[in-house]
Design a protein around this motif. Structure first.
Motif, mmCIF file in Angstrom:
data_model
loop_
_atom_site.group_PDB
_atom_site.id
_atom_site.type_symbol
_atom_site.label_atom_id
_atom_site.label_comp_id
_atom_site.label_asym_id
_atom_site.label_seq_id
_atom_site.Cartn_x
_atom_site.Cartn_y
_atom_site.Cartn_z
ATOM 1 N N SER A 90 3.157 3.110 -7.650
ATOM 2 C CA SER A 90 1.730 3.424 -7.653
ATOM 3 C C SER A 90 0.957 2.218 -7.136
ATOM 4 O O SER A 90 1.472 1.091 -7.093
ATOM 5 N N TYR A 91 -0.297 2.482 -6.757
ATOM 6 C CA TYR A 91 -1.113 1.451 -6.116
ATOM 7 C C TYR A 91 -2.472 1.366 -6.795
ATOM 8 O O TYR A 91 -3.020 2.375 -7.257
ATOM 9 N N TYR B 15 -2.779 4.977 -7.941
ATOM 10 C CA TYR B 15 -2.597 6.083 -7.001
ATOM 11 C C TYR B 15 -1.130 6.205 -6.591
ATOM 12 O O TYR B 15 -0.467 5.205 -6.282
ATOM 13 N N SER B 16 -0.642 7.444 -6.575
ATOM 14 C CA SER B 16 0.746 7.719 -6.169
ATOM 15 C C SER B 16 0.806 7.994 -4.664
ATOM 16 O O SER B 16 -0.219 8.091 -3.975
ATOM 17 N N ASP B 17 2.030 8.155 -4.154
ATOM 18 C CA ASP B 17 2.207 8.500 -2.744
ATOM 19 C C ASP B 17 1.572 9.853 -2.428
ATOM 20 O O ASP B 17 1.005 10.048 -1.340
ATOM 21 N N ASP B 18 1.667 10.794 -3.362
ATOM 22 C CA ASP B 18 1.022 12.096 -3.159
ATOM 23 C C ASP B 18 -0.502 11.941 -3.077
ATOM 24 O O ASP B 18 -1.167 12.650 -2.298
ATOM 25 N N LEU C 117 -2.013 9.362 -1.914
ATOM 26 C CA LEU C 117 -2.292 8.796 -0.588
ATOM 27 C C LEU C 117 -2.245 9.882 0.485
ATOM 28 O O LEU C 117 -3.044 9.860 1.435
ATOM 29 N N ASP C 118 -1.307 10.826 0.347
ATOM 30 C CA ASP C 118 -1.242 11.939 1.299
ATOM 31 C C ASP C 118 -2.532 12.753 1.254
ATOM 32 O O ASP C 118 -3.073 13.159 2.286
ATOM 33 N N GLN D 19 -5.333 10.888 2.900
ATOM 34 C CA GLN D 19 -5.225 10.959 4.356
ATOM 35 C C GLN D 19 -5.842 12.250 4.884
ATOM 36 O O GLN D 19 -6.578 12.248 5.881
#
Length: 253
Positions: free
Chosen positions: A2-3, A41-44, A46-47, A50
């Motif tokens: 996560s970020y 924030y998770s990779d999902d 971030l998607d 975007q």
């Protein structure tokens, strides 16, 4: 993985305040929180961000972006297809806008789309744009001026060089004709006048005999045109005016 909100802001090129706003309106709610309550924030996530930024770039308001992303019938592939279609349409629109801007630039400069170095190479010490504003004021609303603009906008550096070479060769031959004592109403001078008219018709606009006579009068009455032709050979402006007049009269008879 996560970020943090700061990391995501750096990745996406947006402000932390923007991410907070997206969270507040439930457009992009972080999947996690740290023990201290900070957004993660998770990779999902971030998607989704975007996709949000893509639709925003295309001008969609936030409520419509939310509706598009939260459509229960849409899958990731559907989003990609929609984005591809929208992006293709925007590219086409931008290409048309770019073409329109290029056309406007070419028209503004009389179509002489050359660098300063190329202009000096082609035209020497003559400035091809010196009288652009005056020409627009005097003839800007005429079909003749519009046709001249359209043709000139297509010419390349080599075209202008070829045109200038034709003018130079013509002026040398006309000067030799005058040195030989040929009268303006003689066959040789009228042939040169006709060649002059054909040159205008070929490169700029259809030059009728009546229009050619009007130009001939201007070559003498306008000091700038007179100086241009007399620089080829003293007295050439008046000699050419008389030759053009004689050639037009012969064609009319």
């Amino acid at each position: 993985m996560s970020y943090s909100v700061g990391q995501v802001a750096g990745f996406a090129g947006v402000t932390v305040r923007t991410l907070h706003h997206y969270d507040d309106i439930a457009l992009l709610v972080p999947s996690e929180r740290s023990h201290a309550g900070h957004r993660r924030y998770s990779d999902d996530d971030l998607d989704r961000l975007q996709r949000i930024l893509f639709y925003r770039e295309l001008g969609f308001p936030l409520d419509e972006v939310a509706a598009l992303l939260d459509d229960p019938d849409a899958d990731p592939r559907a989003h990609l297809r929609r984005q591809h279609d929208l992006l293709t349409a925007r590219i086409e629109k931008l290409q048309k806008m770019a073409a329109a801007v290029e056309h406007a630039m070419e028209a503004r400069t009389m179509g002489i789309n050359l660098t300063p170095e190329e202009k000096f190479e082609v035209f020497g010490d003559k400035d091809p744009e010196q009288y652009v504003e005056e020409a627009e004021q005097r003839w800007g609303g005429t079909d003749t001026y519009a046709e001249s603009q359209r043709r000139a906008a297509r010419y390349t550096k080599d075209d202008w060089k070829r045109m200038q070479a034709e003018v130079n060769a013509w002026s040398e031959r006309y000067g030799a004709l005058m040195d030989a004592g040929e009268p303006p109403a003689g066959e040789a001078a009228m042939a040169m006048a006709e060649e002059h008219r054909q040159h205008i018709s070929t490169w700029f606009y259809a030059c009728s005999y009546e229009l050619h006579q009007g130009l001939a009068d201007m070559y003498v009455s306008d000091d700038r045109f007179k100086a241009f032709y007399d620089s080829m050979r003293p007295g050439l402006a008046e000699h050419l005016r008389d030759a053009i007049t004689a050639n037009a009269a012969r064609r009319a008879s």
